[in-house]
Design a protein around this motif. Structure first.
Motif, PDB file in Angstrom:
ATOM      1  N   GLU A 141       2.230 -27.059  33.312  1.00 50.43           N
ATOM      2  CA  GLU A 141       0.783 -26.947  33.174  1.00 50.43           C
ATOM      3  C   GLU A 141       0.116 -27.072  34.541  1.00 50.43           C
ATOM      4  O   GLU A 141       0.511 -27.896  35.372  1.00 50.43           O
ATOM      5  CB  GLU A 141       0.243 -28.021  32.228  1.00 50.43           C
ATOM      6  CG  GLU A 141       0.680 -27.807  30.788  1.00 50.43           C
ATOM      7  CD  GLU A 141       0.078 -28.820  29.823  1.00 50.43           C
ATOM      8  OE1 GLU A 141      -0.683 -29.701  30.293  1.00 50.43           O
ATOM      9  OE2 GLU A 141       0.355 -28.740  28.617  1.00 50.43           O
ATOM     10  N   THR A 143      -3.897 -25.840  36.751  1.00 45.42           N
ATOM     11  CA  THR A 143      -5.233 -25.245  36.676  1.00 45.42           C
ATOM     12  C   THR A 143      -5.457 -24.369  37.898  1.00 45.42           C
ATOM     13  O   THR A 143      -5.142 -24.775  39.022  1.00 45.42           O
ATOM     14  CB  THR A 143      -6.324 -26.328  36.607  1.00 45.42           C
ATOM     15  OG1 THR A 143      -6.115 -27.122  35.439  1.00 45.42           O
ATOM     16  CG2 THR A 143      -7.708 -25.697  36.533  1.00 45.42           C
ATOM     17  N   GLU A 203      -4.492 -22.579  28.400  1.00 41.06           N
ATOM     18  CA  GLU A 203      -4.336 -23.919  27.820  1.00 41.06           C
ATOM     19  C   GLU A 203      -5.696 -24.522  27.474  1.00 41.06           C
ATOM     20  O   GLU A 203      -6.707 -23.829  27.441  1.00 41.06           O
ATOM     21  CB  GLU A 203      -3.552 -24.817  28.775  1.00 41.06           C
ATOM     22  CG  GLU A 203      -2.114 -25.098  28.327  1.00 41.06           C
ATOM     23  CD  GLU A 203      -2.031 -26.017  27.112  1.00 41.06           C
ATOM     24  OE1 GLU A 203      -3.013 -26.713  26.804  1.00 41.06           O
ATOM     25  OE2 GLU A 203      -0.964 -26.018  26.470  1.00 41.06           O
ATOM     26  N   GLN A 208      -7.033 -23.641  32.856  1.00 39.45           N
ATOM     27  CA  GLN A 208      -5.705 -24.255  32.715  1.00 39.45           C
ATOM     28  C   GLN A 208      -4.718 -23.277  32.095  1.00 39.45           C
ATOM     29  O   GLN A 208      -5.055 -22.546  31.155  1.00 39.45           O
ATOM     30  CB  GLN A 208      -5.789 -25.516  31.862  1.00 39.45           C
ATOM     31  CG  GLN A 208      -4.535 -26.379  31.895  1.00 39.45           C
ATOM     32  CD  GLN A 208      -4.730 -27.665  31.125  1.00 39.45           C
ATOM     33  OE1 GLN A 208      -4.824 -27.651  29.895  1.00 39.45           O
ATOM     34  NE2 GLN A 208      -4.831 -28.779  31.832  1.00 39.45           N
ATOM     35  N   GLN A 253     -12.520 -32.554  32.138  1.00 35.12           N
ATOM     36  CA  GLN A 253     -11.519 -31.614  31.644  1.00 35.12           C
ATOM     37  C   GLN A 253     -10.259 -32.368  31.209  1.00 35.12           C
ATOM     38  O   GLN A 253      -9.973 -33.463  31.698  1.00 35.12           O
ATOM     39  CB  GLN A 253     -11.148 -30.605  32.727  1.00 35.12           C
ATOM     40  CG  GLN A 253     -12.301 -29.705  33.149  1.00 35.12           C
ATOM     41  CD  GLN A 253     -12.811 -28.839  32.014  1.00 35.12           C
ATOM     42  OE1 GLN A 253     -12.027 -28.304  31.235  1.00 35.12           O
ATOM     43  NE2 GLN A 253     -14.129 -28.698  31.913  1.00 35.12           N
ATOM     44  N   GLN A 256      -3.144 -32.716  32.556  1.00 35.05           N
ATOM     45  CA  GLN A 256      -2.042 -31.758  32.612  1.00 35.05           C
ATOM     46  C   GLN A 256      -0.712 -32.491  32.526  1.00 35.05           C
ATOM     47  O   GLN A 256      -0.498 -33.501  33.196  1.00 35.05           O
ATOM     48  CB  GLN A 256      -2.129 -30.943  33.909  1.00 35.05           C
ATOM     49  CG  GLN A 256      -3.502 -30.308  34.063  1.00 35.05           C
ATOM     50  CD  GLN A 256      -3.616 -29.342  35.218  1.00 35.05           C
ATOM     51  OE1 GLN A 256      -4.153 -28.263  35.028  1.00 35.05           O
ATOM     52  NE2 GLN A 256      -3.131 -29.692  36.400  1.00 35.05           N
TER      53      GLN A 256
END
Length: 459
Positions: A141, A143, A203, A208, A253, A256
């Protein structure tokens, strides 16, 4: 006599003009050096000198002090980058470039106790001694942002615009073309570099992404995570974008993670599958999970290695907050996925995206080894939402200092990972905590400027 081509023959055949010998620091940062073909050939068996200071500085390039360095450390003496030639592969970042993963060894060829990759190898060996082989896949993961990395630096990594806009939620396919163009370029670069991938998706948070790699052997799975992160950075920078693997880059936000999906085999059979009850974990899976849960507090600092990692651990935000397990329960720390042999696995949902994946996987597997050896009962599965559980539920450490204290009080996980590694790791984590509290970190901030400056580019 072997018919395999020599390293020199492979150089000629592949027209490689420069080699990148690379390894990871304890912080999980990819480091190394570039070598001419002649230099590469001369050290292909013995390795190349590498200053031990790479393991002695923090993410701000400051010397870490206040703890025992161990016998392997000198006054910036050379250790050795020892290549794993099975990992030698073309690197599409530059024409004529190839890269190879390396272990860190001393002058006698003995792996350093603080070498992340060697630590994972040792734990894989503990599994093998019990008769098991494993396969794993790590979910990646990150961003991505509209700004170039130069612009992001100029802005102090603040007020950045997530690529693809701020509308919608998870799995949205209507992202702007710049979003899909960048991800397609990353996938193409992975193809060129020989890195297999299964898919990518939008995501939960703005900008993301998640990239899914296919299952492979345990060491390769960790290596691929490191290599893929490097590809993602290179492609983003080339396209005038930037990318971060911070556990949480904004308080507004979602964070991750780096979930590890694991299956185990013995004598060719998947031991996590219960043929008499396909929807439930086998006895072996239960024992493995039992050991993971028992050692989870001690393992937590490997899964949450930075001050920023703990910004991610918020009830109902996705990451686990309790040391629980469940069958197909994504709110728990350990998720048992049971069904066909192809799908059955354990999903370890604890690690944040900023981990040293070799150490994170080693600590996870070490807990499983303990569970298998001692036939640890994990207790009843959690059948309700594991977030927001009442007081008395087994909570994961909520801060770096709590996680370090749990590891310092541990003995069984330390026995498998190695006392020298654990002692040195504890020293580096205490140093990280001290730097946060003495050089500008703000515990009350959602995400402080100190964290952005320290972690945004480097983890």
């Amino acid at each position: 006599m072997s018919d395999s081509p020599t390293v020199a023959e492979r150089i000629d055949a592949d027209a490689v003009r420069v080699y990148r010998a690379q390894t990871v620091t304890l912080d999980g940062v990819l480091v190394g050096k570039h070598l001419s073909p002649r230099k590469f050939v001369s050290g292909a068996e013995s390795g190349w000198g590498f200053a031990d200071v790479a393991l002695a500085v923090d993410l701000a390039n400051s010397a870490q002090l206040g703890f025992d360095f161990g016998d392997w450390r000198g006054e910036m003496r050379d250790v050795i980058l020892k290549p794993d030639l099975d990992t030698l592969a073309p690197d599409a970042a530059l024409p004529g470039l190839a890269s190879v993963m390396c272990d860190l060894v001393d002058s006698t060829g003995t792996p350093l106790p603080v070498c992340s990759r060697s630590t994972l190898k040792r734990v894989i060996g503990e599994l093998a001694a019990l008769g098991y082989t494993g396969r794993a896949a790590v979910e990646i993961e990150a961003t991505v942002f509209e700004e170039s990395v130069e612009q992001a630096r100029a802005q102090g990594f603040k007020n950045l615009r997530p690529l693809g806009g701020t509308h919608g939620g998870i799995y949205v396919l209507s992202r702007s073309r710049d979003f899909t163009t960048l991800l397609d370029a990353m996938a193409a670069r992975m193809d060129e570099a020989g890195i297999p991938w299964e898919g990518w998706a939008d995501e939960s948070a703005h900008g993301q992404i998640e990239i899914n790699l296919p299952p492979t052997d345990l060491l390769t799975a960790a290596d691929l995570y490191v290599r893929t992160k490097q590809v993602m950075r290179e492609v983003a920078y080339e396209h005038g974008r930037t990318v971060t693997f911070m556990a949480r880059w904004s308080p507004d936000q979602y964070g991750q993670g780096a979930h590890i999906n694991l299956s185990l085999r013995r004598d060719g059979e998947d031991v996590f599958v219960d043929p008499t009850s396909p929807g439930q974990p086998s006895e072996t899976m239960r024992h493995f999970i039992g050991g993971v849960l028992r050692t989870l507090p001690a393992a937590s600092s490997f899964q949450y290695p930075t001050v920023n990692s703990y910004r991610r651990i918020v009830e109902f935000d996705g990451p686990p907050t309790t040391a629980t397990w469940g069958v197909d329960n994504k709110s728990t720390a350990v998720r048992a996925i049971c069904g066909s042999a192809k799908l059955t696995r354990v999903e370890y949902r604890v690690p944040s995206a900023d981990v040293n994946i070799h150490l994170a996987m080693a600590a996870f597997l070490a807990g499983g080894v303990i569970g298998l050896r001692e036939r640890v009962d994990p207790g009843p599965a959690c059948t309700v939402m594991a977030w927001g559980m009442p007081q008395g539920a087994p909570r994961l450490p909520a801060t770096l200092s709590q996680a370090v204290a749990a590891l310092a009080a541990d003995s069984e996980l330390t026995e498998i990972l190695g006392a020298e590694l654990v002692d040195y790791w504890i020293g580096t984590r205490r140093w990280e905590w001290l730097q946060f509290h003495t050089t500008g970190g703000d515990p009350e901030a959602g995400v402080s400027d100190w964290e952005l400056e320290r972690y945004f580019e480097h983890v």
